[in-house]
Design an enzyme around this catalytic site. Structure first.
Site, PDB file in Angstrom:
ATOM      1  N   VAL A  60     -40.808 -15.231   5.651  1.00 51.91           N
ATOM      2  CA  VAL A  60     -40.013 -15.463   4.448  1.00 51.91           C
ATOM      3  C   VAL A  60     -39.985 -16.959   4.132  1.00 51.91           C
ATOM      4  CG1 VAL A  60     -37.747 -15.252   3.356  1.00 51.91           C
ATOM      5  CG2 VAL A  60     -38.575 -13.423   4.846  1.00 51.91           C
ATOM      6  N   GLY A  61     -39.785 -17.769   5.174  1.00 47.34           N
ATOM      7  CA  GLY A  61     -39.707 -19.218   5.007  1.00 47.34           C
ATOM      8  C   GLY A  61     -40.907 -19.773   4.265  1.00 47.34           C
ATOM      9  N   GLY A  64     -45.084  -3.029  10.702  1.00 39.20           N
ATOM     10  CA  GLY A  64     -44.274  -4.238  10.712  1.00 39.20           C
ATOM     11  C   GLY A  64     -42.918  -4.080  10.038  1.00 39.20           C
ATOM     12  N   ARG A 116     -39.861 -24.408  15.401  1.00 35.73           N
ATOM     13  CA  ARG A 116     -39.789 -24.464  16.856  1.00 35.73           C
ATOM     14  C   ARG A 116     -40.978 -25.243  17.417  1.00 35.73           C
ATOM     15  NH1 ARG A 116     -38.365 -18.607  19.062  1.00 35.73           N
ATOM     16  NH2 ARG A 116     -38.369 -18.324  16.810  1.00 35.73           N
ATOM     17  N   LYS A 150     -24.780  -4.873   5.786  1.00 37.40           N
ATOM     18  CA  LYS A 150     -24.912  -4.967   4.332  1.00 37.40           C
ATOM     19  C   LYS A 150     -23.718  -4.343   3.621  1.00 37.40           C
ATOM     20  CE  LYS A 150     -29.837  -5.318   4.866  1.00 37.40           C
ATOM     21  NZ  LYS A 150     -31.060  -4.535   5.140  1.00 37.40           N
ATOM     22  N   ILE A 184     -33.488  -6.970  -4.639  1.00 42.54           N
ATOM     23  CA  ILE A 184     -32.588  -6.451  -5.678  1.00 42.54           C
ATOM     24  C   ILE A 184     -31.436  -7.425  -5.871  1.00 42.54           C
ATOM     25  CG2 ILE A 184     -31.206  -4.474  -6.444  1.00 42.54           C
ATOM     26  CD1 ILE A 184     -32.598  -2.754  -4.360  1.00 42.54           C
ATOM     27  N   GLY A 230     -39.397  -7.720   2.840  1.00 44.14           N
ATOM     28  CA  GLY A 230     -40.714  -8.269   2.508  1.00 44.14           C
ATOM     29  C   GLY A 230     -40.588  -9.741   2.201  1.00 44.14           C
TER      30      GLY A 230
END
Lengths: 429, 429
Positions: B15-16, B189, B46, B207, B138, B304
Site C-alpha cells: 500500500v505504501g 494473497g 525497516r 471495522k 469505498i 488491495g
C-alpha cells in the site's frame, strides 16, 4: 444559544416541505456538527393561503414576492426547489448577485446553464451546491468531488431515472406491457402526466451532463448526449434479453477514451452478474470505473421527498460549516478539463440487434453478409418466433465501434424485407 | 510554481508504495484541486537497501529512524501504513504532539485506541483521517460524516472483510470446502498465513467499531461487539441456505434501537433479493438504513494496494485543502453521542437453526415444544438428509429477540440426542 443561520426557501411543495421537517427532526445532530441553528425564515409560494398551516407549523414567513427573500439581509442561503429553468434561473442569478449562497435540486437548470451559474457564484464569492440534482438520496456528486479526487475516472454509468427503472422492473418481473407499466408509475406518482422527460431519456441526459462535469471536469451540452428513451419498448425484447442472460435497463453512461468523452443515454442490455443489473423499481445506482479504486457503486433512492430533502440539508450543512470557517466561495467541483468529445470510430461496445425477417431459407446468411462487410462478428445469434411468414433474428455482436454499429444499422434498414425492431448496447460484467 | 506540501510515509510496502504512485499519476488533477504539489519527502522503512530502487524512482529519502521524520519541520503530514497497534500508536502519538497531521489505514489501532488519538489530535489542532481503515476503496466514512450528517441512521450493515467474502463466494458458487477456499484465498494473497483475524471475524469487528462511531457517534469497545467468524462453516449449511433462498455472508451489523446500539459480526443468511447478497469475491459493501435517505448502499473493493492508496490520497487532499484554508484541527467525525448498548431483550431478528437429531418419530415435536416454551414460532421448517440413524432439521424462526434465541439455543444444546450444528441470524430484504 447557538448562532442562527437563516434560510430562504423557494417552493414549498413535496420536497420543499421536507426540508424544514428534516431540519427539525435532526436539529440536535445538525447543530452539533455545524455549531449553528439552521432556520427556514421565509418561503416563496404561489398561494399563501394554501400553505398557511405548513408555515405556521414551522414558523416560516410566507411571501409571493421573490424580492422579499432576495433583499432580506438576514437570509444567507437560498434553497431553490421550484424546478425547471425559469423563473428559477432569474431568481438564482439575482440571489447570487446579492451575495446569497445557493442550494438547488434543479437538474434541468444545472445541465443547461450550470457553467454560467458556477461562474457567477465564483464572481460573487458564493457557494453553489446541488447534490440533490443527481440521483436524489445518493451522495454521488460529493463522493466524486471529494473521495475520488485522487482518482482517475474512466467510466461513470448509472440508472439515474427512477420512473423508467420502476417501469422496466415491472415489465421484467410482472410481465406488464409498456403502457400498463407507465400507467402504474403515473398512478404511484413516480411519473408525471406528461412522461416525456422520463421515458425519452431527457431527465437521465440532464444528470449525465452533471455527472460528466464532476467525473471528467468537462462541460458538455445536452445535445451532445446521444439520447434514446424507452418509449414503446416491447415485452418481446425484454423477454429475449432475459433468456440471453441480460436485464434491460435505461442506462446513462459517460466514458473517457484517451481524454475524449462519449456520453449516451439509452436502453441497454446489462449482464445479470453486473452489480447494476439487480437495481430494481424506483432505486438508482451509479457505477464508477476508475484506475485507483477500480469498481465502485453507489445505490439508493433516486427521488422522493425525504431522500431529496435530506440531500438538500446535507448541502446546507456544508455551507453552514463553510460560513463558520470563512471558507465559502469555492467550487463544488474544482476539477476542470478541456471538453473533447469522442468520435464514433473510437467508441466501442457490444450491440444487440433484433430484426424481423421473412420466414425463408437464407436470411441468416444475408444478415451475416451485412455484418461481415462491416467487419462485425457475432457473439450470440438466435432465430426464433415465426408465424409462418415472418421470423425474428436476434444477434449480439462482439466488441465493435459505434461507427460499425451505425453502418450495420443503415444496411439492415435498407435491406428489402428486413425490419430492424431494436438495437441496444450490451454491458457485460 | 505551486507550493510544496511535504509528507512523511511510515511503511513502504504494497500500500505504501501505491501512495507515491497515485500522487504521481494524478499529479495534475491533485494540484488543481488542492492548489499545492503533494510530495513524499521521507519514508520510514525497516531495510533501506531493500527499498532503494523504489526510493530513487520517487525521489524519497529513506530512514530507519522515526525521529528523522517526526522532527522534520518541513513535513506537515505523516501517513502511517505499518499496521497493528505498536509501534504505530507510539509513532502517531509523537507525531501529533509535534503538530503533524495524520493519515492512517490502521483499523486495529483506530478500533482500539481511536478516541484517545482523536482527543490528542484535537488537543494539538491536528487533522486525523482514516478513510482507508474501513472497506478499502469505498469512501464510506466520509459519506457518513458529510453526506449523511443531515440524516438519522438506524442501521449500518456490511460485508467489510474481503477475505471471508471471497471464501464464501467460492464455497457457494464452486462448491469448495472451507479448507479449500481458505487455501485459495491464501494463495491469492487475500488471507495471511495466520488467517485468525479474518476468519474469526475480528477484522470485521474492528471495522464495525469504527463504523458505529461514525453512524451513531458512540464509542464502543471491541469486546462489546458480539463476534463470530466463519471458521469451520460447513458446505451443508451453505447449500441448505441456498435452497431456502439465502446466501451465507459474514456480516457486520450495528443497529440503533431507541438510542441504544447492538453491534455484531457473524455469518448470516441474507435473502437473495437483498442488495448485499450479490456482493461477490473480495468486494465489500456497506448498506445503510436511515430515516431520511431510506436505503442506500456503497460498494467497492475492500482491500488491495491501489484502492487503499487512493483512499489514503483522498485523505491527503482533504488535509491539503484544510491547510490551505486554515481549517485544520476539526474532527473527521464531529457527531458524538453517549454510548449505550442494547439489551438482548430489545434486539430482534429472525434466526436459522440447524440441528442433528436421531432419525426417529417425534423429533420435530420435541423441537416444537422447545420453541413454544420460549414463545418462538417457525417461518420455515425442513427435515432432510438422513443416514438411517441421524437426520437434520433446519428451522427459520419468525422475528424473535436475541434473548429468546439464546434461551432456545441453550435448551437445544441440553436436549439429549440433539446436536446444534449451527445458528445464524437471517436478513430479509
Amino acid at each position: 444559544m447557538k448562532e442562527k443561520l437563516k434560510i430562504g426557501l423557494l417552493g414549498l411543495g413535496t420536497v420543499g416541505s421536507g426540508v424544514p421537517t428534516i431540519l427539525q427532526e435532526h436539529q440536535e445532530k445538525i447543530s452539533q456538527v455545524t455549531g449553528m441553528e439552521i432556520i427556514i425564515s421565509k418561503a416563496l409560494v404561489r398561494d399563501e393561503a394554501e400553505k398557511r398551516r405548513l408555515a405556521e407549523k414551522f414558523d416560516i414567513q410566507l411571501t409571493t414576492n421573490i424580492e422579499d427573500i432576495i433583499n432580506d439581509d438576514e437570509i444567507k442561503i437560498i434553497v431553490e426547489l421550484i424546478g425547471k429553468v425559469e423563473p428559477a434561473k432569474t431568481f438564482i442569478t439575482k440571489a447570487l448577485e446579492n451575495g446569497k449562497h445557493i442550494v438547488t435540486a434543479n437538474k434541468d437548470l444545472l445541465a443547461q446553464h450550470g457553467s454560467e451559474l458556477v461562474a457567477l457564484a465564483q464572481k460573487n464569492h458564493c457557494d453553489l451546491y446541488y447534490e440533490a440534482s443527481v440521483a436524489g438520496g445518493i451522495p454521488i456528486l460529493r463522493t466524486i468531488a471529494n473521495s475520488l479526487a485522487a482518482d482517475n475516472i474512466q467510466k461513470v454509468l448509472g440508472i439515474v431515472n427512477g420512473t423508467t427503472n420502476y417501469m422496466l422492473t415491472q415489465m421484467v418481473s410482472e410481465k406488464k406491457s409498456y403502457d400498463q407499466a407507465l400507467k402504474e408509475a403515473q398512478d404511484l406518482g413516480f411519473a408525471e402526466s406528461d412522461p416525456t422527460n422520463d421515458v425519452d431519456g431527457i431527465d437521465a441526459a440532464y444528470k449525465m451532463v452533471i455527472l460528466s462535469q464532476f467525473a471528467f471536469g468537462m462541460n458538455i451540452r445536452l445535445d451532445q448526449v446521444d439520447t434514446r428513451g424507452i418509449r414503446g419498448l416491447s415485452l418481446d425484447d425484454v423477454e429475449m434479453a432475459a433468456q440471453l442472460g441480460y436485464e434491460v435497463k435505461l442506462i446513462g453512461s459517460s466514458e473517457n477514451q484517451n481524454g475524449s468523452i462519449a456520453v449516451e443515454v439509452g436502453p441497454m442490455l446489462v449482464a445479470k452478474s453486473h452489480p447494476i443489473a439487480s437495481v430494481r423499481n424506483e432505486f438508482n445506482a451509479v457505477f464508477i470505473e476508475s484506475s485507483g479504486v477500480g469498481e465502485s457503486m453507489y445505490y439508493g433512492p433516486g427521488a422522493g421527498a425525504k431522500p431529496t430533502a435530506t440531500s438538500v440539508v446535507s448541502d446546507l450543512i456544508t455551507i453552514a460549516k463553510n460560513i463558520r470557517l470563512g471558507t465559502t466561495g469555492h467550487m463544488f467541483n474544482a476539477y476542470q478539463h478541456d471538453t473533447k468529445l469522442a468520435e464514433d470510430e473510437t467508441i466501442s461496445g457490444k450491440y444487440y440487434f433484433s430484426i424481423e425477417v421473412p420466414d425463408r431459407h437464407g436470411q441468416i446468411l444475408k444478415l451475416t453478409q451485412i455484418m461481415t462487410e462491416a467487419d462485425v462478428s457475432f457473439d450470440q445469434l438466435v432465430q426464433q418466433k415465426s408465424d409462418g411468414t415472418r421470423a425474428r433474428i436476434v444477434a449480439i455482436t462482439h466488441m465493435i465501434t459505434k461507427h460499425q454499429m451505425k453502418q450495420v444499422t443503415k444496411k439492415i434498414e435498407s435491406t428489402d424485407e428486413f425490419e430492424l425492431l431494436n438495437t441496444f448496447k450490451v454491458l457485460e460484467d
